[in-house]
Design an enzyme around this catalytic site. Structure first.
Site, PDB file in Angstrom:
ATOM      1  N   ASN A 136       4.212  -4.965  15.503  1.00  0.00           N
ATOM      2  CA  ASN A 136       3.973  -6.026  16.585  1.00  0.00           C
ATOM      3  C   ASN A 136       3.768  -5.553  18.106  1.00  0.00           C
ATOM      4  O   ASN A 136       3.826  -7.310  18.044  1.00  0.00           O
ATOM      5  CB  ASN A 136       3.781  -6.304  15.262  1.00  0.00           C
ATOM      6  CG  ASN A 136       1.930  -8.426  15.710  1.00  0.00           C
ATOM      7  OD1 ASN A 136       1.170  -7.695  16.665  1.00  0.00           O
ATOM      8  ND2 ASN A 136       2.110  -9.009  15.253  1.00  0.00           N
ATOM      9  N   HIS A 166      10.726  17.232  37.708  1.00  0.00           N
ATOM     10  CA  HIS A 166      10.086  16.477  36.394  1.00  0.00           C
ATOM     11  C   HIS A 166       9.364  17.920  35.825  1.00  0.00           C
ATOM     12  O   HIS A 166       8.890  18.282  36.725  1.00  0.00           O
ATOM     13  CB  HIS A 166       8.499  15.924  37.093  1.00  0.00           C
ATOM     14  CG  HIS A 166       9.558  14.351  37.619  1.00  0.00           C
ATOM     15  ND1 HIS A 166       8.712  13.295  37.993  1.00  0.00           N
ATOM     16  CD2 HIS A 166      10.485  13.717  37.763  1.00  0.00           C
ATOM     17  CE1 HIS A 166       8.618  12.522  38.654  1.00  0.00           C
ATOM     18  NE2 HIS A 166      10.293  12.379  38.264  1.00  0.00           N
ATOM     19  N   ASP A 201       7.149  18.305  34.957  1.00  0.00           N
ATOM     20  CA  ASP A 201       5.005  18.979  35.428  1.00  0.00           C
ATOM     21  C   ASP A 201       4.778  19.540  36.835  1.00  0.00           C
ATOM     22  O   ASP A 201       3.433  19.648  37.067  1.00  0.00           O
ATOM     23  CB  ASP A 201       4.592  17.377  35.289  1.00  0.00           C
ATOM     24  CG  ASP A 201       4.451  16.209  36.335  1.00  0.00           C
ATOM     25  OD1 ASP A 201       5.301  16.538  37.020  1.00  0.00           O
ATOM     26  OD2 ASP A 201       3.778  14.889  36.605  1.00  0.00           O
ATOM     27  N   ASP A 239      -4.563  -5.521  21.106  1.00  0.00           N
ATOM     28  CA  ASP A 239      -4.442  -4.128  20.508  1.00  0.00           C
ATOM     29  C   ASP A 239      -4.137  -2.981  21.359  1.00  0.00           C
ATOM     30  O   ASP A 239      -4.889  -1.440  21.909  1.00  0.00           O
ATOM     31  CB  ASP A 239      -6.349  -3.717  19.194  1.00  0.00           C
ATOM     32  CG  ASP A 239      -6.021  -3.940  18.504  1.00  0.00           C
ATOM     33  OD1 ASP A 239      -4.950  -4.676  18.185  1.00  0.00           O
ATOM     34  OD2 ASP A 239      -7.175  -3.984  17.475  1.00  0.00           O
ATOM     35  N   ASP A 284       3.388 -10.304  20.496  1.00  0.00           N
ATOM     36  CA  ASP A 284       2.756 -10.762  19.614  1.00  0.00           C
ATOM     37  C   ASP A 284       4.341 -10.960  18.650  1.00  0.00           C
ATOM     38  O   ASP A 284       4.796 -12.231  17.577  1.00  0.00           O
ATOM     39  CB  ASP A 284       2.251 -10.271  18.357  1.00  0.00           C
ATOM     40  CG  ASP A 284       0.469 -10.948  19.129  1.00  0.00           C
ATOM     41  OD1 ASP A 284       0.825 -11.336  20.334  1.00  0.00           O
ATOM     42  OD2 ASP A 284      -0.092  -9.991  18.709  1.00  0.00           O
ATOM     43  N   ASP A 339      -4.592 -10.716  14.895  1.00  0.00           N
ATOM     44  CA  ASP A 339      -2.883 -10.534  14.124  1.00  0.00           C
ATOM     45  C   ASP A 339      -3.190  -9.847  13.431  1.00  0.00           C
ATOM     46  O   ASP A 339      -2.096  -9.290  13.209  1.00  0.00           O
ATOM     47  CB  ASP A 339      -2.680 -11.857  15.264  1.00  0.00           C
ATOM     48  CG  ASP A 339      -0.865 -11.817  15.596  1.00  0.00           C
ATOM     49  OD1 ASP A 339      -0.736  -9.789  15.815  1.00  0.00           O
ATOM     50  OD2 ASP A 339       0.415 -11.875  15.181  1.00  0.00           O
ATOM     51  N   ASP A 344       0.294   4.011  -1.735  1.00  0.00           N
ATOM     52  CA  ASP A 344      -0.619   5.569  -1.704  1.00  0.00           C
ATOM     53  C   ASP A 344      -1.072   5.477  -0.365  1.00  0.00           C
ATOM     54  O   ASP A 344      -1.732   6.557  -0.514  1.00  0.00           O
ATOM     55  CB  ASP A 344      -1.068   5.905  -2.983  1.00  0.00           C
ATOM     56  CG  ASP A 344      -1.847   4.351  -3.411  1.00  0.00           C
ATOM     57  OD1 ASP A 344      -2.084   3.182  -1.980  1.00  0.00           O
ATOM     58  OD2 ASP A 344      -3.054   4.511  -3.610  1.00  0.00           O
ATOM     59  N   CYS A 398       1.150  13.840  39.147  1.00  0.00           N
ATOM     60  CA  CYS A 398       1.963  12.344  39.643  1.00  0.00           C
ATOM     61  C   CYS A 398       1.132  11.512  39.303  1.00  0.00           C
ATOM     62  O   CYS A 398       1.815   9.810  39.970  1.00  0.00           O
ATOM     63  CB  CYS A 398       3.034  13.146  40.418  1.00  0.00           C
ATOM     64  SG  CYS A 398       3.343  14.124  40.614  1.00  0.00           S
ATOM     65  N   GLU A 438       6.872  15.066  28.645  1.00  0.00           N
ATOM     66  CA  GLU A 438       5.291  15.439  28.302  1.00  0.00           C
ATOM     67  C   GLU A 438       5.425  15.550  27.222  1.00  0.00           C
ATOM     68  O   GLU A 438       6.528  15.939  26.121  1.00  0.00           O
ATOM     69  CB  GLU A 438       4.747  16.626  29.071  1.00  0.00           C
ATOM     70  CG  GLU A 438       5.027  16.574  30.766  1.00  0.00           C
ATOM     71  CD  GLU A 438       3.482  15.530  31.004  1.00  0.00           C
ATOM     72  OE1 GLU A 438       2.754  15.687  30.057  1.00  0.00           O
ATOM     73  OE2 GLU A 438       4.051  15.331  32.113  1.00  0.00           O
ATOM     74  N   ASP A 492       0.664  -1.274  -0.528  1.00  0.00           N
ATOM     75  CA  ASP A 492      -0.404   0.281   0.216  1.00  0.00           C
ATOM     76  C   ASP A 492       0.941   1.335   0.387  1.00  0.00           C
ATOM     77  O   ASP A 492       1.040   2.215   0.980  1.00  0.00           O
ATOM     78  CB  ASP A 492      -1.021   0.152   1.136  1.00  0.00           C
ATOM     79  CG  ASP A 492      -1.939   1.014   1.234  1.00  0.00           C
ATOM     80  OD1 ASP A 492      -2.016   1.461   0.523  1.00  0.00           O
ATOM     81  OD2 ASP A 492      -2.322   1.788   2.390  1.00  0.00           O
ATOM     82  N   ASP A 524       3.952   8.040  37.147  1.00  0.00           N
ATOM     83  CA  ASP A 524       5.963   7.988  36.129  1.00  0.00           C
ATOM     84  C   ASP A 524       6.335   6.661  36.123  1.00  0.00           C
ATOM     85  O   ASP A 524       7.439   6.876  34.620  1.00  0.00           O
ATOM     86  CB  ASP A 524       6.792   8.650  37.604  1.00  0.00           C
ATOM     87  CG  ASP A 524       6.091   9.551  38.354  1.00  0.00           C
ATOM     88  OD1 ASP A 524       6.332  10.511  37.202  1.00  0.00           O
ATOM     89  OD2 ASP A 524       6.542  10.203  39.596  1.00  0.00           O
TER      90      ASP A 524
END
Lengths: 649, 649
Positions: B140, B456, B458, B373, B152, B163, B111, B631, B396, B109, B335
């Protein structure tokens, strides 16, 4: 009350200070007014409508931009004060800015003209191409001393002023008061990773004739601020060539640190940044002018050496002979090393790449070639056995080509590997392949050379200069072209003419043509070469008219690991190319009217291009040991006039 | 005599065969003529002028280009013969070409529309951008099974048809006779390096419901030629994410091998090539829609958990609680892991990046998140100790930004490191930094976070959605803004109002403002945050109007390795962002008319943007342990609608 406002120094043409007005305002402030020294200018954004001539409404996003039109004479000689008001006219408080304007610029030759200009706006990034920018650095891989040699990059201090020429100049230009405000410092810093790739030197402060090390490592390096208008010179050297894990880019930072009070670390208020790219190692194709020919002297190659000396002297180039005490009988000068060079706007020198092959010639590149302005680099195979494909007869470079509109003005590197479909096979060791790919400027092409016993690309191909078309021809060994010569001899009644006449190997044209096994082997060899021909046509953008087939037969030997080929008679494509003079292995072909039919055929193919053919007898000391003239020699060539940084990558 | 000419099959629309006429010509040939089957067409280059209607002069560079207008019905069903002549009209010999035309196309594929098209001319290369091309591959890295989990990509064979959806389809399309000419074979091959990064599966040939492994390793893999017009489906899976030593590109080759006679290896006569790019791991900024909120249950956070549950349920998102048997008291959900995703035109799924932090939560990402998934990837620190900066509160990503015309539609990754001028300091471990940089699509920015005890990013910054300007605001912790609130309280007669009222830590506004050490520490902290503010403005292209300063004070602790800061009261910038709903650490500020002055100030800054503030008490179970709401939580978000391969890199 006077609210604390930190002093900050930024560089623009003079200095720019940005202040969030709202943050330091006293509570209930609604308006503000500003006063400042005459050399200080300010702007308020977003543009504030004034309540009256003197004051402006204070909004949460009001920002004050302060500039100065000249550097300071003394620290904190300029001031700006903000007076805050509530709804009434009584002032709620003042915020006072102490201002010191200093010009700071870390400068390099970012426009690549060999001169360190002042504060190039592009000095902090690097771009390829004629419209590109960014400074250039050499790996300091030569040795200023010739006895007790060490690579300069491995020496702790600079021992000779001449070594500075291998480095890039970097200048710290400052302009300001005699002293910085108290506690402010200049510091040069690089990342830990970068510190493995670069060193920065500066002159000793006392007037010693020698230079002492000023190595910028991952540690802080305070740089003196000398006051007034001054220039401080640094010299930068590269330590490593670009490689799989290193893109060749080097960033050096210079920061002005602000004190934050006792017990707190200083924080930078201004950082200037310069970027260098380390010169790649660049190979030189056959079409570049030779400088010096390298060849080994052994106990059995006296007459070969004489032929080479004659040819080289006729051309007016230098000859360097590697004697037996050094070569210990290893005659394969092509295989132990490859000549290249590194280049910058301020300096250029040749660099020998030492092969991981490490035959008895292994000490020659370091001991006899490394020296002042002659660099050295090597790579060692990791956890794998070195194979014959690691010899540099298996490493060549094409002349400049253009392929589907993409230009390779420095040519493309050519190496030989195992067949892409092979279940197993020999390859050039990965570390050397990685090194070659990482140089970027001569994007490599992989050919299939594992079909040969020795397995080198120079056994079936070379390039010669030509006056027309792409200014060169690709010469390929061709069994088909070989059989054509022999059949023609037979057809013309020379079937009894002898190949290898006078040698124990003597054999007639008829005998050769009746050998079915030889014929089958050569069909296979032609297939192998045709595959390479297709790859070369595609990757170098060649037409069939750019290729000349030289009449060469091979024979296929049954080896443990399958059938592999060697040249049946001296492999004429394995020639030395010195301008328009070619030193070609003498093929000992069948004679017609006293002249070798193979030599005649090769002359008829090459002489129309203005090339001069000298056939050199390498039968006993080279051919019988599975090599020829090219394998037994090496040529140091001039650098390309094309500058690598002008490539559009 | 009939001269041997090897059969060759090339692919164009039909087939093209190129033959160097001169090579196989009998000696003395001067002219040639051509005859061929009706479906065979030929062209001679350079265009030959014919001697008469039927024959052409034979020049050394004469090349014959043969095409066929349809595929063959049987092997060797078409022929072309070349008849060679000397000066006379008597033929000197014929060269006969046996021709078999086969269409061969390895398809992907290229395109990027989710469908494997036929023979895309760009399938053999890869280009970024909306006008780019090239197929896409996923690592995977999920697990089709939920018990006895394995990635997997580490399972030997495909156990579930589902799968296959994680893999990219690749189709071998062939059209030709029922059988290839004798000895010809199809083979699929990849380089040894590539074999570490990719596997190729194909269905079992018997009609079993399961799929067995068809792994293309460095070994030869013969592919059956099924005859007629057939499509053979393969499924390709990525094994490794792009990293420092892997650019993410995968090349798969398919060759048609030609027999070269007994004792000789086959040689390829035609090779088709497809290129994939492995999807990078992509982070999701706060501005993307939440899917599920992750939080830990501990023996002391019952009421915190209730507040989070209320907030999440109000918003209508899912809540996932990690219980104590799994978290073993480790509450720092932010964390231990970072959520991201991988994306292709055919499939997309979230992937958790497991931090090398490895606290007591270390099993959670693999044991509780990895599943069908839902992918998993991790990096382990090499020869270095993991520091607090390796926690992903220090990782972040910004919302989409445009900086000096350069667009980052997926935002930019933000990490915290040691100060560039620091003599020593903590950094995020190099392997994680290398991984993040190698993903390329969210070019990272390094901030300075080592000034904090925990270290950190954050702790001093976050992003919230906004209706105007760049569609977001950057929120920064600001001691200046904090002091402004407290001074305002004092000025308005609330100097005795208590911070931390009712708690043992209770302290009045007057006491806070008279603490000179606290003030000095906050000046230092403001300097550190201002440096980061400058970097963020520059690297994200922000104006001051895009930034909101939140009133937060810090206190600087004397540590062995120098002064480092922690939040003085709950650090409101460390919030959870769920659409327009913000879960903010309750600051326990001084109360005016029964309302917390700090909450009031924050509401007045954020509510005009349409944001709703919920203040959550995290004092005992989080703040006192040096963390806050952010946190202690994590948010799985929807993938960006922007497709990474449409980036212009």
């Amino acid at each position: 009350p006077i609210y604390f406002v930190p002093l900050k120094i930024y560089r623009h043409n003079v200095s720019v200070y940005v202040c969030v007005l709202y943050r330091n305002a006293p509570p209930q402030s609604k308006f503000f007014s500003i006063k400042c020294s005459p050399n200080v200018h300010y702007k308020i954004t977003p543009q504030a409508r004034d309540r009256n001539a003197d004051s402006y409404p204070l909004t949460p996003n009001a920002v004050l931009i302060v500039t100065m039109d000249a550097v300071s004479k003394t620290a904190n000689d300029s001031k700006l004060s903000v007076r805050y008001f509530g709804e009434k006219t009584e002032a709620l408080g003042d915020a006072l800015l102490h201002l010191t304007a200093v010009e700071i610029s870390l400068d390099v030759d970012a426009d690549r003209d060999g001169i360190v200009e002042k504060n190039n706006p592009n000095k902090g990034s690097w771009k390829w191409g004629p419209n590109g920018h960014g400074a250039i650095l050499l790996v300091n891989c030569d040795s200023e001393t010739t006895n007790k040699k060490t690579l300069d990059s491995e020496v702790e201090e600079i021992r000779k002023v001449s070594d500075l020429q291998d480095m890039s100049k970097m200048i710290l230009r400052t302009n300001g008061p005699a002293e910085l405000p108290e506690g402010y410092k200049l510091t040069m810093h690089i990342s830990q990773t970068t510190s493995e790739n670069v060193r920065v030197f500066r002159p000793r402060t006392n007037n010693n004739a020698f230079w002492s090390l000023y190595s910028v490592t991952y540690e802080l390096n305070f740089v003196p601020y000398l006051g007034g208008k001054t220039e401080l010179e640094f010299f930068v050297e590269g330590l490593r060539f670009p490689d799989k894990d290193f893109d060749g880019l080097i960033t050096i930072n210079l920061s002005l640190l602000e004190p934050c009070g006792k017990g707190f670390p200083e924080t930078p208020v201004f950082t200037d940044k310069v970027v260098f790219h380390i010169s790649p190692w660049i190979m030189t194709p056959n079409t570049l002018k030779p400088v010096e020919v390298y060849v080994c002297s052994t106990d059995d190659n006296h007459s070969f050496l004489k032929s080479i000396r004659n040819l080289v002297e006729k051309c007016g180039y230098k000859l360097k002979i590697c004697y037996e005490y050094m070569n210990r009988g290893d005659r394969w000068m092509q295989d132990e090393l490859e000549f290249g060079y590194i280049d910058s706007p301020h300096h250029q020198f040749p660099v020998v790449l030492d092969s991981p092959r490490d035959g008895d010639l292994q000490d020659f590149p370091y001991e006899s070639i490394l020296g002042p302005d002659f660099g050295y680099v090597t790579r060692h195979a990791l956890n794998e056995e070195v194979s014959s494909l690691d010899s540099f007869g298996n490493l060549e470079v094409s002349p400049p080509v253009t392929v589907n509109g993409k230009s390779y003005p420095l040519g493309r590197i050519i190496i030989g590997v195992a067949f892409p479909t092979a279940t197993s096979g020999r390859n050039m060791t990965q570390v050397v392949q990685d090194f070659l790919w990482a140089q970027k400027v001569q994007a490599p092409i992989a050919l299939y050379s594992d079909w040969l016993v020795v397995g080198h690309v120079d056994e079936f191909m070379t390039f010669v200069p030509a006056p027309d078309r792409k200014k060169f021809r690709l010469l390929l060994a061709s069994p088909d072209a070989g059989y054509k010569v022999f059949k023609s001899l037979q057809n013309n009644g020379h079937g009894n003419a002898e190949m290898f006449s006078g040698l124990p190997e003597a054999i007639s044209v008829n005998e050769i043509l009746s050998d079915k096994k030889l014929q089958a082997g050569n069909r296979y060899v032609q297939n192998c070469i045709d595959w390479n021909r297709d790859v070369l046509k595609k990757e170098l953008g060649l037409d069939d008219e750019d290729i000349i087939d030289l009449p060469i037969l091979f024979q296929v030997l049954e080896e443990k690991k399958g059938a592999r080929a060697v040249a049946y008679y001296p492999d004429m494509v394995n020639m030395i190319v010195l301008g328009d003079q070619l030193g070609i292995p003498k093929p000992f072909g069948p004679k017609v009217n006293g002249r070798c039919a193979l030599e005649t055929e090769v002359r008829s193919l090459l002489e129309p291009l203005g090339l001069k053919c000298t056939f050199i007898d390498d039968f006993a000391p080279y051919h019988k040991l599975l090599g020829e003239v090219h394998c037994g020699s090496n040529v140091l060539r001039e650098a390309s006039p094309f500058k690598w940084w002008n490539l559009e990558l």
